[in-house]
Enzyme design. Structure first.
Site, PDB file in Angstrom:
ATOM      1  N   ASP A 139      -8.848 -49.424   4.120  1.00  0.00           N
ATOM      2  CA  ASP A 139      -8.852 -49.134   2.692  1.00  0.00           C
ATOM      3  C   ASP A 139      -9.515 -47.782   2.431  1.00  0.00           C
ATOM      4  OD1 ASP A 139      -8.113 -49.931   0.071  1.00  0.00           O
ATOM      5  OD2 ASP A 139     -10.205 -50.356  -0.371  1.00  0.00           O
ATOM      6  N   HIS A 146     -12.306 -42.730 -10.180  1.00  0.00           N
ATOM      7  CA  HIS A 146     -12.955 -43.984  -9.782  1.00  0.00           C
ATOM      8  C   HIS A 146     -14.302 -43.681  -9.115  1.00  0.00           C
ATOM      9  CE1 HIS A 146     -13.577 -47.926  -7.979  1.00  0.00           C
ATOM     10  NE2 HIS A 146     -13.617 -47.370  -6.786  1.00  0.00           N
ATOM     11  N   ARG A 155     -25.596 -41.940  -8.222  1.00  0.00           N
ATOM     12  CA  ARG A 155     -25.971 -40.586  -7.769  1.00  0.00           C
ATOM     13  C   ARG A 155     -25.693 -39.602  -8.901  1.00  0.00           C
ATOM     14  NH1 ARG A 155     -22.335 -42.697  -4.045  1.00  0.00           N
ATOM     15  NH2 ARG A 155     -20.690 -41.574  -5.145  1.00  0.00           N
ATOM     16  N   GLU A 210      -9.533 -54.449  -7.683  1.00  0.00           N
ATOM     17  CA  GLU A 210      -9.262 -53.016  -7.576  1.00  0.00           C
ATOM     18  C   GLU A 210      -7.748 -52.837  -7.510  1.00  0.00           C
ATOM     19  OE1 GLU A 210     -11.421 -51.323  -4.254  1.00  0.00           O
ATOM     20  OE2 GLU A 210     -13.249 -51.133  -5.454  1.00  0.00           O
ATOM     21  N   GLU A 212      -4.612 -51.004  -6.548  1.00  0.00           N
ATOM     22  CA  GLU A 212      -4.273 -50.010  -5.527  1.00  0.00           C
ATOM     23  C   GLU A 212      -2.807 -50.142  -5.134  1.00  0.00           C
ATOM     24  OE1 GLU A 212      -6.922 -49.871  -2.169  1.00  0.00           O
ATOM     25  OE2 GLU A 212      -8.660 -50.566  -3.325  1.00  0.00           O
ATOM     26  N   ASP A 244      -7.656 -55.151  -3.972  1.00  0.00           N
ATOM     27  CA  ASP A 244      -8.789 -55.159  -3.050  1.00  0.00           C
ATOM     28  C   ASP A 244      -9.957 -55.865  -3.755  1.00  0.00           C
ATOM     29  OD1 ASP A 244     -10.525 -54.521  -0.962  1.00  0.00           O
ATOM     30  OD2 ASP A 244     -11.019 -52.567  -1.829  1.00  0.00           O
ATOM     31  N   ARG A 248     -19.124 -57.134  -6.099  1.00  0.00           N
ATOM     32  CA  ARG A 248     -19.964 -55.936  -6.281  1.00  0.00           C
ATOM     33  C   ARG A 248     -21.430 -56.172  -5.977  1.00  0.00           C
ATOM     34  NH1 ARG A 248     -16.052 -52.328  -5.880  1.00  0.00           N
ATOM     35  NH2 ARG A 248     -14.579 -52.372  -7.619  1.00  0.00           N
ATOM     36  N   GLN A 251     -21.667 -56.204  -2.292  1.00  0.00           N
ATOM     37  CA  GLN A 251     -21.379 -54.844  -1.820  1.00  0.00           C
ATOM     38  C   GLN A 251     -22.589 -53.920  -1.956  1.00  0.00           C
ATOM     39  OE1 GLN A 251     -17.979 -53.117  -3.819  1.00  0.00           O
ATOM     40  NE2 GLN A 251     -18.043 -51.212  -2.655  1.00  0.00           N
ATOM     41  N   LYS A 264     -15.746 -57.173   0.787  1.00  0.00           N
ATOM     42  CA  LYS A 264     -14.342 -56.790   0.719  1.00  0.00           C
ATOM     43  C   LYS A 264     -13.461 -57.710   1.550  1.00  0.00           C
ATOM     44  CE  LYS A 264     -14.748 -52.757  -1.526  1.00  0.00           C
ATOM     45  NZ  LYS A 264     -13.907 -52.339  -2.659  1.00  0.00           N
ATOM     46  N   THR A 268      -7.679 -60.068   0.329  1.00  0.00           N
ATOM     47  CA  THR A 268      -6.966 -58.960  -0.308  1.00  0.00           C
ATOM     48  C   THR A 268      -5.588 -59.498  -0.654  1.00  0.00           C
ATOM     49  OG1 THR A 268      -8.135 -57.370   1.086  1.00  0.00           O
ATOM     50  CG2 THR A 268      -6.114 -56.593   0.019  1.00  0.00           C
ATOM     51  N   THR A 371      -8.776 -47.426  -5.317  1.00  0.00           N
ATOM     52  CA  THR A 371      -8.593 -47.771  -6.724  1.00  0.00           C
ATOM     53  C   THR A 371      -8.001 -46.587  -7.478  1.00  0.00           C
ATOM     54  OG1 THR A 371     -10.562 -49.128  -6.459  1.00  0.00           O
ATOM     55  CG2 THR A 371      -9.798 -48.758  -8.708  1.00  0.00           C
ATOM     56  N   GLU A 385     -15.640 -50.286 -13.555  1.00  0.00           N
ATOM     57  CA  GLU A 385     -15.467 -49.127 -14.443  1.00  0.00           C
ATOM     58  C   GLU A 385     -15.294 -49.576 -15.890  1.00  0.00           C
ATOM     59  OE1 GLU A 385     -12.732 -45.936 -13.078  1.00  0.00           O
ATOM     60  OE2 GLU A 385     -12.504 -47.234 -11.332  1.00  0.00           O
TER      61      GLU A 385
END
Ligand code: MN
Length: 447
Positions: A139, A146, A155, A210, A212, A244, A248, A251, A264, A268, A371, A385
């Site tokens: 992936d 995203h 960050r 997600e 994709e 996917d 969270r 994760q 993850k 899927t 994503t 998001e």
């Protein structure tokens, strides 16, 4: 690379009337491949099929009926079994030969109609299976939008990681838990750090989707032998929708320093129909326009043709169907509308980068695009998001709110490729409903 030919002709119509309905995902210009059996049949009867309108042409029966000859027959035999890997291994010229013959058999006025018609199975009577035996699943993370939305929280000084515009970031995900659309997704148990600093194990509290695209690999490369970007498309067989599923909270806690693992691999989901590279030829689009200040791709990731037409213009949507909507007969609520042209890297660049260290890709391997979020609010392609990581609940049209996915919620993906002068083609659906976490299994000494 296959180019436009008679199979893309917008004037083509099928004698299968449902394939001519405006809005169908499966007009004669599409002809996606999948694996199915009739409901009630044993799984051992799984065989290849082609979607046309609301029917499936049984490829195994069509081979037996002698409807193919030459290269198209070899390709049809390779696609007639319980997985499409043998056809994927033959390369896209084989898939093109099969497509040309299928287009001839199914077009209005085809002399073979009387032979072909009894070999059609209504989709409503079929169960779709995974289209291929998936040996490996990788992936990627290729939408700046995203990545930046996530990065602004964690960050803020540099929302995009420093490598993002130099290479298509990816991780090795889990092939064994890739499931076909419609199969329930069990909420995972897992370990996470709570805001009070304590570490817990239990049902995920931040389950996400997600949106994709998935790519199925064609022939692939021997280990130790990279492939030039110019030839990467020869290894790109076809595409599906891919969810996917992501836990969270798990994760966030597990991903340092080695990246996502159990958050993850829980499952899927993919849509069952593989839309071939050929079918998508009319919908090619230029690569993402890089800003002047962006680094130029290194030579191994740069190609003129890829820059000119390496993306695809595919509208992608995500819908949410809650238990209350289901009870009241309300339609699913659309939560995301985006386009594959939002991706910063092309699939050819992803494939080339994946092989660049000599890693071998094999027929039927699956690559997730990442994503597919875009710049606008409506193009946010995951719950994280849409809800600012669960802090701003999403309000649905019926007044319900969601921070994350709840038990009983169903996520539905749809996608269509459209361009003036061509007949639009669709991907069918990718669906998955959340089932409650399993009770933890009892141990030897439990009462
Ligand atoms: Mn992903």
């Amino acid at each position: 690379m296959a180019r436009l030919n008679g199979t893309h002709d917008p004037a083509l119509r099928s004698w299968v009337e449902s394939a001519n309905t405006p809005g169908t995902d499966f007009p004669i210009q599409n002809l996606p491949l999948g694996v199915f059996h009739r409901r009630g049949e044993a799984a051992e009867r799984a065989r290849g099929g082609v979607a046309i309108g609301d029917r499936i042409l049984d490829l195994a029966a069509a081979v037996t009926a002698g409807l193919f000859a030459g290269p198209a027959e070899a390709a049809a035999r390779a696609a007639a079994g319980p997985a499409l890997n043998p056809l994927m291994a033959m390369g896209n010229a084989a898939a093109s030969a099969l497509r040309a013959r299928l287009s001839a058999l199914l077009r209005a006025g085809a002399p073979e109609r009387a032979q072909v018609e009894p070999l059609l199975v209504p989709m409503a009577e079929a169960e779709m299976l995974l289209p291929a035996t998936i040996g490996a699943f990788t992936d990627f993370l290729t939408s700046t939008y995203h990545t930046e939305r996530g990065g602004r929280r964690t960050r803020p000084e540099s929302p995009l990681p420093p490598n993002f515009k130099h290479l298509p970031v990816a991780y090795n995900s889990r092939a064994s838990s890739v499931r076909v659309s419609g199969e329930a997704i069990r909420r995972p148990n897992g370990q996470r750090l709570r805001p009070d600093g304590t570490v817990h194990f239990g049902p995920c509290e931040a389950l996400d989707f997600e949106l994709e695209l998935g790519l199925f690999i064609g022939p692939g490369n021997p280990v130790g032998e990279p492939v030039h970007l110019d030839f990467a498309p020869d290894h790109m067989f076809g595409y599906c929708l891919l969810n996917d599923w992501s836990a969270r909270d798990i994760q966030r806690w597990e991903s340092h320093p080695l990246g996502p693992f159990l958050s993850k691999s829980l499952s899927t989901s993919i849509s069952p129909w593989v839309v071939t590279a050929d079918a998508l030829e009319p919908f090619r689009a230029p690569a993402f326009p890089r800003a002047e200040s962006d680094p130029k791709p290194l030579p191994y990731l740069h190609g003129e043709a890829d820059q000119r037409e390496g993306l695809m213009d595919i509208r992608m949507e995500a819908f949410l169907l809650t238990p209350r909507m289901r009870e009241r007969g309300e339609p699913p609520a659309r939560v995301t509308a985006t386009n594959f042209t939002n991706m910063y890297w092309t699939f050819a660049q992803m494939v080339t980068h994946h092989m660049s260290n000599g890693c071998n890709l094999r027929p039927g391997d699956l690559l997730g695009s990442g994503t597919a979020s875009g710049p606008t609010d409506e193009s946010r392609a995951c719950m994280s998001e849409l809800t600012e990581a669960g802090t701003q609940p999403l309000t649905l049209p019926n007044g319900e709110t969601r921070r994350w996915l709840e038990d009983g919620d169903e996520v539905i993906f749809r996608a269509r490729a459209e361009r003036d002068g061509f007949v639009p083609i669709g991907f069918g659906e990718c669906r998955g409903r959340i089932a409650p976490a399993p009770a933890w299994p009892r141990g030897r000494n439990d009462a």
